[in-house]
Design an enzyme around this catalytic site. Structure first.
Site, PDB file in Angstrom:
ATOM      1  N   SER A 137      -1.707  35.784  17.015  1.00 13.11           N
ATOM      2  CA  SER A 137      -1.046  34.943  15.933  1.00 13.11           C
ATOM      3  C   SER A 137       0.319  34.837  15.902  1.00 13.11           C
ATOM      4  O   SER A 137       0.825  36.114  16.096  1.00 13.11           O
ATOM      5  CB  SER A 137      -1.690  35.545  14.635  1.00 13.11           C
ATOM      6  OG  SER A 137      -1.078  34.585  13.603  1.00 13.11           O
ATOM      7  N   TYR A 140      -3.357  41.078   8.072  1.00 23.92           N
ATOM      8  CA  TYR A 140      -3.963  40.142   9.202  1.00 23.92           C
ATOM      9  C   TYR A 140      -2.951  40.437  10.467  1.00 23.92           C
ATOM     10  O   TYR A 140      -3.393  40.404  11.226  1.00 23.92           O
ATOM     11  CB  TYR A 140      -3.807  38.889   8.795  1.00 23.92           C
ATOM     12  CG  TYR A 140      -4.087  37.741   9.745  1.00 23.92           C
ATOM     13  CD1 TYR A 140      -5.302  37.729  10.359  1.00 23.92           C
ATOM     14  CD2 TYR A 140      -3.133  36.839  10.450  1.00 23.92           C
ATOM     15  CE1 TYR A 140      -5.785  36.809  11.386  1.00 23.92           C
ATOM     16  CE2 TYR A 140      -3.371  35.948  11.094  1.00 23.92           C
ATOM     17  CZ  TYR A 140      -4.544  35.934  11.580  1.00 23.92           C
ATOM     18  OH  TYR A 140      -4.673  34.851  12.639  1.00 23.92           O
TER      19      TYR A 140
END
Length: 341
Positions: free
Chosen positions: A133, A158
């Site tokens: 990501s 995350y």
């Protein structure tokens, strides 16, 4: 079940946004796909089921409802199929939700990812492609973000799990010679996208008669920038990489990490006004969102901006879909899917 003789591609998170589009593209080109997904209720399960319904029209698609945190089930699937390539997209997504429910991220993004690496070790594949990501860049001030930038200061759980994925993949690639490519996705959007993403939420709020919350303090001069990447560009990038696996070179692990973004960040407010214009076109009437401005949320980053030079050097491909075109396709789908006309 007897071990299958023909090569299959495994797509984890096959009912998800990117996973379903990738599976569809692979099936349309004659590939055989095994898709797995745990169909959790992080967002509307009906949307996941509708994506799956499209995939099940193809005779070469096999679906199994599986949680990647269950190592034994994963092992049995790998034992039964001859996977040539694994595209690992299953994960607990979302920056803000990681503050509310950290357990889900540890289970899926760490334990689940470890299980994928273990299965690829036990049943070797030609190429493991996995989702990282853009959030790993944190508050990086240098733009555009390059794969060689230091990413040791994540600002969300995350992001920390995704950086951990890159480290684990590198270690397994080094130890067991697993050709692996990590892809740092930059704000992926499009039809049948994730309802937890801002653009989708703005649409939901508008049609519910609610104001949209914009987390930029109303500071238009120093607005948030995002590198929005249309889903078709993401899929094309993955397709181009499938058979371009990294190779071991002078003792270096056959592992790499690549950005995949649009390389054209735009201001959040520009994105919102474009979304309004696209909905106006889809509905054939002028619409405007009711807006409220709030402070930036914990874990959010002010800018995402991808350098895609490495991706282009390897594949010859660069994402090119302009935001106006991509958002128009989203709003046309949204209006039809949710019967807003």
């Amino acid at each position: 079940m007897n071990k299958q003789q023909n090569d299959f591609i495994l797509v984890t998170g096959a009912a998800g946004f990117i996973g379903s589009f990738l599976s569809k593209r692979l099936l349309e080109t004659g590939k055989k796909v095994v898709g797995i997904d745990n169909l959790n209720d992080y967002y509307d399960v009906n949307l996941k089921l509708d994506r799956l319904q499209e995939l099940k029209k193809h005779k070469n698609f096999v679906f199994q409802e599986v949680d990647i945190a269950d190592k034994d089930i994963l092992m049995s699937i790998f034992q039964n199929y001859n996977f040539s390539v694994v595209v690992h997209l299953a994960a607990q997504a979302g920056v803000r939700y990681s503050i509310e429910n950290p357990d889900a991220y540890i289970s899926s993004n760490l334990i689940g990812f470890y299980n994928i690496l273990e299965t690829c070790r036990r049943y070797p594949v030609k190429h493991l492609i996995y989702a990282s990501s853009s959030s790993v860049y944190g508050n990086n001030q240098k733009t555009p973000f390059k794969e060689t930038d230091k990413v040791d200061s994540p600002v969300s759980l995350y992001a920390a799990t995704k950086k951990s994925n890159e480290l684990l993949a590198h270690a397994y690639s080094h130890l067991y010679k697993i050709p692996a490519t990590g892809l740092r996705f930059f704000t992926v959007y499009g039809p049948m996208g994730r309802p937890d993403m801002a653009y989708f939420g703005f649409a939901d709020k508008y049609f519910s008669g609610k104001s949209i919350s914009i987390y930029n303090n109303g500071d238009f001069e120093n607005d948030l920038y995002r590198d929005f990447t249309y889903i078709d560009d993401i899929i094309e990038g993955i397709i181009q990489l499938l058979r371009k696996q990294p190779i071991e070179n002078k003792g270096q692990a056959p592992h790499r990490v690549l950005n995949i973004g649009n390389n054209q960040p735009i201001k959040l407010m520009k994105f919102i006004t474009t979304l309004e214009e696209c909905f106006s076109q889809s509905l054939n009437k002028v619409i405007e969102f009711d807006k409220s401005f709030e402070p930036i949320k914990p874990g959010d980053v002010p800018t995402t901006y991808a350098s895609t030079d490495e991706l282009h050097q390897i594949t010859g491909f660069k994402p090119t879909t302009p935001i106006e075109e991509g958002l128009q396709k989203f709003t046309d789908w949204y209006v039809k899917y949710y019967q807003k006309v």
